[in-house]
Design a protein around this motif. Sequence first.
Motif, PDB file in Angstrom:
ATOM      1  N   GLN A  18       0.815  -1.218   0.000  1.00 23.84           N
ATOM      2  CA  GLN A  18       0.000   0.000   0.000  1.00 23.84           C
ATOM      3  C   GLN A  18       0.853   1.275   0.000  1.00 23.84           C
ATOM      4  OE1 GLN A  18      -3.225   0.237  -0.291  1.00 23.84           O
ATOM      5  NE2 GLN A  18      -4.120  -1.667   0.400  1.00 23.84           N
ATOM      6  N   LEU A  19       2.154   1.158   0.286  1.00 22.92           N
ATOM      7  CA  LEU A  19       3.002   2.340   0.412  1.00 22.92           C
ATOM      8  C   LEU A  19       2.931   3.273  -0.789  1.00 22.92           C
ATOM      9  CD1 LEU A  19       6.219   0.886   2.073  1.00 22.92           C
ATOM     10  CD2 LEU A  19       4.563   2.456   3.114  1.00 22.92           C
ATOM     11  N   THR A  20       2.849   2.722  -1.965  1.00 19.71           N
ATOM     12  CA  THR A  20       2.904   3.538  -3.186  1.00 19.71           C
ATOM     13  C   THR A  20       1.556   3.749  -3.850  1.00 19.71           C
ATOM     14  OG1 THR A  20       3.397   1.572  -4.503  1.00 19.71           O
ATOM     15  CG2 THR A  20       5.283   2.816  -3.657  1.00 19.71           C
ATOM     16  N   THR A  21       0.467   3.392  -3.179  1.00 12.17           N
ATOM     17  CA  THR A  21      -0.845   3.510  -3.820  1.00 12.17           C
ATOM     18  C   THR A  21      -1.411   4.929  -3.800  1.00 12.17           C
ATOM     19  OG1 THR A  21      -1.991   2.888  -1.789  1.00 12.17           O
ATOM     20  CG2 THR A  21      -1.479   1.114  -3.342  1.00 12.17           C
ATOM     21  N   LEU A  22      -0.891   5.775  -2.945  1.00 10.88           N
ATOM     22  CA  LEU A  22      -1.394   7.147  -2.848  1.00 10.88           C
ATOM     23  C   LEU A  22      -1.053   7.912  -4.122  1.00 10.88           C
ATOM     24  CD1 LEU A  22      -2.784   8.777  -0.532  1.00 10.88           C
ATOM     25  CD2 LEU A  22      -0.552   9.788  -0.127  1.00 10.88           C
ATOM     26  N   PRO A  23      -2.022   8.592  -4.736  1.00 17.18           N
ATOM     27  CA  PRO A  23      -1.715   9.350  -5.959  1.00 17.18           C
ATOM     28  C   PRO A  23      -0.809  10.541  -5.666  1.00 17.18           C
ATOM     29  CG  PRO A  23      -4.026   9.652  -5.326  1.00 17.18           C
ATOM     30  CD  PRO A  23      -3.425   8.681  -4.365  1.00 17.18           C
ATOM     31  N   SER A  24      -0.087  10.979  -6.682  1.00 14.45           N
ATOM     32  CA  SER A  24       0.773  12.147  -6.510  1.00 14.45           C
ATOM     33  C   SER A  24      -0.089  13.403  -6.403  1.00 14.45           C
ATOM     34  CB  SER A  24       1.769  12.257  -7.657  1.00 14.45           C
ATOM     35  OG  SER A  24       1.090  12.358  -8.884  1.00 14.45           O
ATOM     36  N   LEU A  31      -5.951  16.231  -0.728  1.00 21.61           N
ATOM     37  CA  LEU A  31      -6.441  14.914  -1.099  1.00 21.61           C
ATOM     38  C   LEU A  31      -7.201  14.335   0.086  1.00 21.61           C
ATOM     39  CD1 LEU A  31      -6.482  12.449  -3.056  1.00 21.61           C
ATOM     40  CD2 LEU A  31      -4.404  11.684  -1.893  1.00 21.61           C
ATOM     41  N   GLN A  32      -8.451  13.984  -0.146  1.00 22.69           N
ATOM     42  CA  GLN A  32      -9.235  13.312   0.885  1.00 22.69           C
ATOM     43  C   GLN A  32      -9.041  11.817   0.711  1.00 22.69           C
ATOM     44  OE1 GLN A  32     -13.359  14.388   1.280  1.00 22.69           O
ATOM     45  NE2 GLN A  32     -13.825  12.485   2.312  1.00 22.69           N
ATOM     46  N   LEU A  50       0.722   7.662   8.513  1.00 23.37           N
ATOM     47  CA  LEU A  50       1.771   8.652   8.787  1.00 23.37           C
ATOM     48  C   LEU A  50       2.735   8.761   7.599  1.00 23.37           C
ATOM     49  CD1 LEU A  50       2.453   7.820  12.519  1.00 23.37           C
ATOM     50  CD2 LEU A  50       1.458   9.947  11.641  1.00 23.37           C
ATOM     51  N   HIS A  51       3.059   7.635   6.980  1.00 24.29           N
ATOM     52  CA  HIS A  51       3.923   7.650   5.792  1.00 24.29           C
ATOM     53  C   HIS A  51       3.253   8.430   4.659  1.00 24.29           C
ATOM     54  CE1 HIS A  51       6.578   6.291   2.593  1.00 24.29           C
ATOM     55  NE2 HIS A  51       5.486   5.980   1.915  1.00 24.29           N
ATOM     56  N   TRP A  52       1.962   8.138   4.425  1.00 21.12           N
ATOM     57  CA  TRP A  52       1.237   8.871   3.387  1.00 21.12           C
ATOM     58  C   TRP A  52       1.237  10.369   3.676  1.00 21.12           C
ATOM     59  CZ3 TRP A  52      -3.742   5.405   2.762  1.00 21.12           C
ATOM     60  CH2 TRP A  52      -3.438   4.294   1.963  1.00 21.12           C
ATOM     61  N   MET A  53       1.065  10.733   4.946  1.00 25.16           N
ATOM     62  CA  MET A  53       1.050  12.147   5.321  1.00 25.16           C
ATOM     63  C   MET A  53       2.397  12.806   4.999  1.00 25.16           C
ATOM     64  SD  MET A  53      -0.688  14.657   6.613  1.00 25.16           S
ATOM     65  CE  MET A  53      -2.062  13.787   7.307  1.00 25.16           C
ATOM     66  N   ARG A  54       3.482  12.139   5.376  1.00 27.24           N
ATOM     67  CA  ARG A  54       4.820  12.681   5.079  1.00 27.24           C
ATOM     68  C   ARG A  54       5.040  12.802   3.576  1.00 27.24           C
ATOM     69  NH1 ARG A  54       6.155   9.271   9.329  1.00 27.24           N
ATOM     70  NH2 ARG A  54       6.788   7.644   7.888  1.00 27.24           N
ATOM     71  N   SER A  55       4.629  11.787   2.825  1.00 25.67           N
ATOM     72  CA  SER A  55       4.795  11.819   1.366  1.00 25.67           C
ATOM     73  C   SER A  55       4.030  12.977   0.743  1.00 25.67           C
ATOM     74  CB  SER A  55       4.314  10.504   0.748  1.00 25.67           C
ATOM     75  OG  SER A  55       5.119   9.441   1.156  1.00 25.67           O
ATOM     76  N   ALA A  56       2.802  13.176   1.193  1.00 26.93           N
ATOM     77  CA  ALA A  56       1.991  14.280   0.660  1.00 26.93           C
ATOM     78  C   ALA A  56       2.644  15.620   0.956  1.00 26.93           C
ATOM     79  CB  ALA A  56       0.585  14.230   1.255  1.00 26.93           C
ATOM     80  N   ARG A  57       3.143  15.782   2.158  1.00 28.84           N
ATOM     81  CA  ARG A  57       3.772  17.053   2.527  1.00 28.84           C
ATOM     82  C   ARG A  57       5.052  17.295   1.743  1.00 28.84           C
ATOM     83  NH1 ARG A  57       2.238  16.957   8.862  1.00 28.84           N
ATOM     84  NH2 ARG A  57       0.128  17.768   8.564  1.00 28.84           N
ATOM     85  N   LYS A  58       5.813  16.235   1.462  1.00 25.97           N
ATOM     86  CA  LYS A  58       7.020  16.382   0.646  1.00 25.97           C
ATOM     87  C   LYS A  58       6.682  16.868  -0.754  1.00 25.97           C
ATOM     88  CE  LYS A  58      10.099  13.081   2.852  1.00 25.97           C
ATOM     89  NZ  LYS A  58      10.792  11.787   2.727  1.00 25.97           N
ATOM     90  N   GLN A  59       5.491  16.492  -1.243  1.00 25.97           N
ATOM     91  CA  GLN A  59       5.041  16.927  -2.567  1.00 25.97           C
ATOM     92  C   GLN A  59       4.407  18.315  -2.526  1.00 25.97           C
ATOM     93  OE1 GLN A  59       2.609  13.928  -4.602  1.00 25.97           O
ATOM     94  NE2 GLN A  59       3.499  12.402  -3.247  1.00 25.97           N
ATOM     95  N   LEU A  63      -3.214  15.991   3.185  1.00 25.37           N
ATOM     96  CA  LEU A  63      -4.185  14.909   3.246  1.00 25.37           C
ATOM     97  C   LEU A  63      -5.222  15.191   4.316  1.00 25.37           C
ATOM     98  CD1 LEU A  63      -2.057  11.627   3.132  1.00 25.37           C
ATOM     99  CD2 LEU A  63      -3.016  12.935   1.241  1.00 25.37           C
ATOM    100  N   GLN A  64      -6.388  14.629   4.099  1.00 27.42           N
ATOM    101  CA  GLN A  64      -7.447  14.628   5.100  1.00 27.42           C
ATOM    102  C   GLN A  64      -8.063  13.232   5.037  1.00 27.42           C
ATOM    103  OE1 GLN A  64     -11.246  16.750   4.338  1.00 27.42           O
ATOM    104  NE2 GLN A  64     -10.681  17.878   6.184  1.00 27.42           N
ATOM    105  N   PHE A  65      -8.203  12.592   6.193  1.00 20.18           N
ATOM    106  CA  PHE A  65      -8.735  11.235   6.250  1.00 20.18           C
ATOM    107  C   PHE A  65     -10.202  11.269   6.634  1.00 20.18           C
ATOM    108  CE2 PHE A  65      -4.185  10.925   7.107  1.00 20.18           C
ATOM    109  CZ  PHE A  65      -3.810   9.993   6.162  1.00 20.18           C
ATOM    110  N   SER A  66     -10.999  10.442   5.964  1.00 19.50           N
ATOM    111  CA  SER A  66     -12.419  10.345   6.290  1.00 19.50           C
ATOM    112  C   SER A  66     -12.824   8.870   6.312  1.00 19.50           C
ATOM    113  CB  SER A  66     -13.266  11.106   5.273  1.00 19.50           C
ATOM    114  OG  SER A  66     -13.168  10.506   3.991  1.00 19.50           O
ATOM    115  N   GLY A  67     -13.969   8.590   6.908  1.00 21.25           N
ATOM    116  CA  GLY A  67     -14.475   7.229   6.944  1.00 21.25           C
ATOM    117  C   GLY A  67     -13.579   6.269   7.709  1.00 21.25           C
TER     118      GLY A  67
END
Length: 88
Positions: A18-24, A31-32, A50-59, A63-67
Amino acid sequence: MKVFQATGTLTLESAAQQLTTLPSLAQGELLQVDLSLISAADSSAVALLLHWMRSARKQGGELQFSGVPEGLAGLIRLYEVDALLPIK
């Protein structure tokens, strides 16, 4: 705002995949991440979010998480990272 629908499991067995599934993201883009279709989660899921959050911020995005399933929300509170993960 873009929406990313996470599905399946977020467990030790699946987290690496799942590490790389987040879109750029573009600079300043929000990104929600909808977690409502997650069928199982363990502590690896917290690390993945947390990894996804760091990746998004580097770009330059956010991010905002729901559900968030209740079990995962409980782990986020248990590990006291709820202030780091913006949950809607």
